[in-house]
Write a protein that holds these residues in place. Structure first.
Motif, mmCIF file in Angstrom:
data_model
loop_
_atom_site.group_PDB
_atom_site.id
_atom_site.type_symbol
_atom_site.label_atom_id
_atom_site.label_comp_id
_atom_site.label_asym_id
_atom_site.label_seq_id
_atom_site.Cartn_x
_atom_site.Cartn_y
_atom_site.Cartn_z
ATOM 1 N N THR A 1 0.723 -1.131 -0.063
ATOM 2 C CA THR A 1 0.159 -0.135 0.282
ATOM 3 C C THR A 1 0.830 1.225 -0.025
ATOM 4 O OG1 THR A 1 -0.291 0.100 2.445
ATOM 5 C CG2 THR A 1 -1.696 -1.050 1.326
ATOM 6 N N ASN A 2 0.455 2.464 -0.630
ATOM 7 C CA ASN A 2 1.192 3.555 -0.724
ATOM 8 C C ASN A 2 0.499 4.372 0.640
ATOM 9 O OD1 ASN A 2 2.550 3.041 -2.761
ATOM 10 N ND2 ASN A 2 1.314 3.853 -4.276
ATOM 11 N N MET A 3 1.352 4.794 1.496
ATOM 12 C CA MET A 3 1.140 5.878 2.614
ATOM 13 C C MET A 3 1.495 7.138 2.106
ATOM 14 S SD MET A 3 2.364 5.358 6.615
ATOM 15 C CE MET A 3 4.128 5.383 6.152
ATOM 16 N N PRO A 4 0.274 7.799 2.298
ATOM 17 C CA PRO A 4 0.713 9.408 1.909
ATOM 18 C C PRO A 4 1.850 9.976 2.760
ATOM 19 C CG PRO A 4 -1.309 9.284 2.929
ATOM 20 C CD PRO A 4 -0.748 7.997 2.754
ATOM 21 N N PRO A 5 2.662 10.880 2.261
ATOM 22 C CA PRO A 5 3.835 11.578 3.260
ATOM 23 C C PRO A 5 3.139 12.475 4.232
ATOM 24 C CG PRO A 5 3.638 12.519 1.070
ATOM 25 C CD PRO A 5 2.642 11.400 1.048
ATOM 26 N N GLY A 6 3.826 12.377 5.340
ATOM 27 C CA GLY A 6 3.409 13.583 6.253
ATOM 28 C C GLY A 6 4.496 13.666 7.324
ATOM 29 N N PHE A 7 4.383 14.820 8.025
ATOM 30 C CA PHE A 7 5.386 15.195 9.147
ATOM 31 C C PHE A 7 4.908 14.484 10.225
ATOM 32 C CE2 PHE A 7 5.948 18.873 6.415
ATOM 33 C CZ PHE A 7 6.878 19.014 6.254
ATOM 34 N N SER A 8 5.895 13.992 11.210
ATOM 35 C CA SER A 8 5.197 13.511 12.530
ATOM 36 C C SER A 8 6.533 14.043 13.397
ATOM 37 C CB SER A 8 5.323 11.990 12.473
ATOM 38 O OG SER A 8 6.643 11.457 12.167
ATOM 39 N N SER A 9 6.517 13.884 14.874
ATOM 40 C CA SER A 9 7.433 14.260 15.804
ATOM 41 C C SER A 9 8.153 15.474 15.486
ATOM 42 C CB SER A 9 8.686 13.008 15.664
ATOM 43 O OG SER A 9 8.221 11.751 16.104
ATOM 44 N N VAL A 10 7.191 16.509 15.204
ATOM 45 C CA VAL A 10 7.724 17.808 15.105
ATOM 46 C C VAL A 10 8.072 18.446 16.481
ATOM 47 C CG1 VAL A 10 6.627 20.048 14.151
ATOM 48 C CG2 VAL A 10 6.123 18.068 13.077
ATOM 49 N N SER A 11 9.071 19.188 16.544
ATOM 50 C CA SER A 11 9.713 19.970 17.637
ATOM 51 C C SER A 11 10.512 21.123 17.179
ATOM 52 C CB SER A 11 10.351 18.738 18.609
ATOM 53 O OG SER A 11 11.425 18.531 17.815
ATOM 54 N N LEU A 12 10.685 21.781 18.109
ATOM 55 C CA LEU A 12 11.783 22.855 17.986
ATOM 56 C C LEU A 12 13.161 22.356 18.705
ATOM 57 C CD1 LEU A 12 9.969 26.120 19.041
ATOM 58 C CD2 LEU A 12 10.396 25.326 17.043
ATOM 59 N N GLY A 13 13.995 22.650 17.910
ATOM 60 C CA GLY A 13 15.377 21.813 18.502
ATOM 61 C C GLY A 13 16.497 22.737 18.723
ATOM 62 N N ARG A 14 17.491 22.307 18.674
ATOM 63 C CA ARG A 14 18.563 23.020 19.253
ATOM 64 C C ARG A 14 19.651 22.969 17.775
ATOM 65 N NH1 ARG A 14 19.589 20.516 25.086
ATOM 66 N NH2 ARG A 14 18.382 22.123 25.956
ATOM 67 N N PRO A 15 20.065 23.943 17.421
ATOM 68 C CA PRO A 15 20.372 25.658 18.232
ATOM 69 C C PRO A 15 18.773 26.050 18.183
ATOM 70 C CG PRO A 15 20.891 25.756 15.782
ATOM 71 C CD PRO A 15 20.898 24.277 15.995
ATOM 72 N N ALA A 16 18.667 26.724 19.338
ATOM 73 C CA ALA A 16 17.409 27.469 19.436
ATOM 74 C C ALA A 16 16.515 27.926 18.371
ATOM 75 C CB ALA A 16 17.447 28.422 20.625
ATOM 76 N N GLY A 17 15.339 27.566 18.195
ATOM 77 C CA GLY A 17 14.575 27.897 16.943
ATOM 78 C C GLY A 17 14.895 27.134 15.827
ATOM 79 N N SER A 18 15.464 26.045 15.864
ATOM 80 C CA SER A 18 15.549 25.302 14.685
ATOM 81 C C SER A 18 14.012 24.316 14.664
ATOM 82 C CB SER A 18 16.517 24.518 14.339
ATOM 83 O OG SER A 18 16.755 23.519 15.364
ATOM 84 N N PHE A 19 13.739 24.162 13.389
ATOM 85 C CA PHE A 19 12.427 23.416 13.311
ATOM 86 C C PHE A 19 12.983 21.880 12.929
ATOM 87 C CE2 PHE A 19 9.523 21.107 10.158
ATOM 88 C CZ PHE A 19 8.376 21.240 11.144
ATOM 89 N N ARG A 20 12.449 20.607 13.583
ATOM 90 C CA ARG A 20 12.541 19.413 13.520
ATOM 91 C C ARG A 20 11.681 18.615 13.163
ATOM 92 N NH1 ARG A 20 17.313 17.400 17.677
ATOM 93 N NH2 ARG A 20 18.979 17.596 16.073
ATOM 94 N N ALA A 21 11.513 17.589 12.280
ATOM 95 C CA ALA A 21 10.411 16.745 11.967
ATOM 96 C C ALA A 21 10.958 15.443 11.574
ATOM 97 C CB ALA A 21 9.558 17.477 11.154
ATOM 98 N N SER A 22 10.167 14.351 11.651
ATOM 99 C CA SER A 22 10.195 13.374 11.108
ATOM 100 C C SER A 22 9.517 13.303 9.872
ATOM 101 C CB SER A 22 9.953 12.024 12.004
ATOM 102 O OG SER A 22 11.169 11.893 12.885
ATOM 103 N N ILE A 23 9.861 12.685 8.849
ATOM 104 C CA ILE A 23 8.763 12.662 7.679
ATOM 105 C C ILE A 23 8.536 11.180 7.383
ATOM 106 C CG2 ILE A 23 8.630 13.139 5.000
ATOM 107 C CD1 ILE A 23 10.426 15.465 5.725
ATOM 108 N N THR A 24 7.386 10.742 7.076
ATOM 109 C CA THR A 24 6.950 9.527 7.065
ATOM 110 C C THR A 24 6.246 9.382 5.787
ATOM 111 O OG1 THR A 24 4.901 9.743 8.018
ATOM 112 C CG2 THR A 24 6.742 8.703 9.365
ATOM 113 N N GLY A 25 6.514 8.110 5.006
ATOM 114 C CA GLY A 25 5.770 7.993 3.685
ATOM 115 C C GLY A 25 6.079 6.596 3.154
ATOM 116 N N ALA A 26 5.869 6.554 1.803
ATOM 117 C CA ALA A 26 6.260 5.101 1.141
ATOM 118 C C ALA A 26 7.645 4.989 0.911
ATOM 119 C CB ALA A 26 5.070 5.038 0.089
ATOM 120 N N VAL A 27 8.122 3.841 1.184
ATOM 121 C CA VAL A 27 9.722 3.680 0.813
ATOM 122 C C VAL A 27 9.954 3.966 -0.863
ATOM 123 C CG1 VAL A 27 11.484 1.995 0.591
ATOM 124 C CG2 VAL A 27 9.893 2.076 2.468
#
Length: 75
Positions: A1-27
């Motif tokens: 099955t094809n999983m649509p892409p999306g952001f998960s585990s979104v957070s502000l990281g270090r250095p202060a103010g950086s945006f971090r996320a995991s992206i999930t989706g089909a291989v």
């Protein structure tokens, strides 16, 4: 099955103010990571291929903008 892409585990990281996320989706799915400061005009930051089903993304320049939005595009 094809999983649509999306952001998960979104957070502000270090250095202060950086945006971090995991992206999930089909291989093997290629996608563009875009950003906007107004949700009208979008720019592609980078194009990535999801090799394992999950990949990490970080924008260390997010702190430079009072508002910044992200989205994924699939060609």
């Amino acid at each position: 099955t094809n999983m649509p892409p999306g952001f998960s585990s979104v957070s502000l990281g270090r250095p202060a103010g950086s945006f971090r996320a995991s992206i999930t989706g089909a291989v093997g799915l290629s996608m563009g990571i875009q950003f906007s400061t107004n949700q009208v005009f979008w720019q592609t930051m980078q194009t990535v291929t999801n090799v394992t089903g999950t990949l990490d993304f970080e924008d260390t320049n997010a702190v430079l903008f009072p508002n910044v939005f992200y989205r994924l595009t699939v060609p």
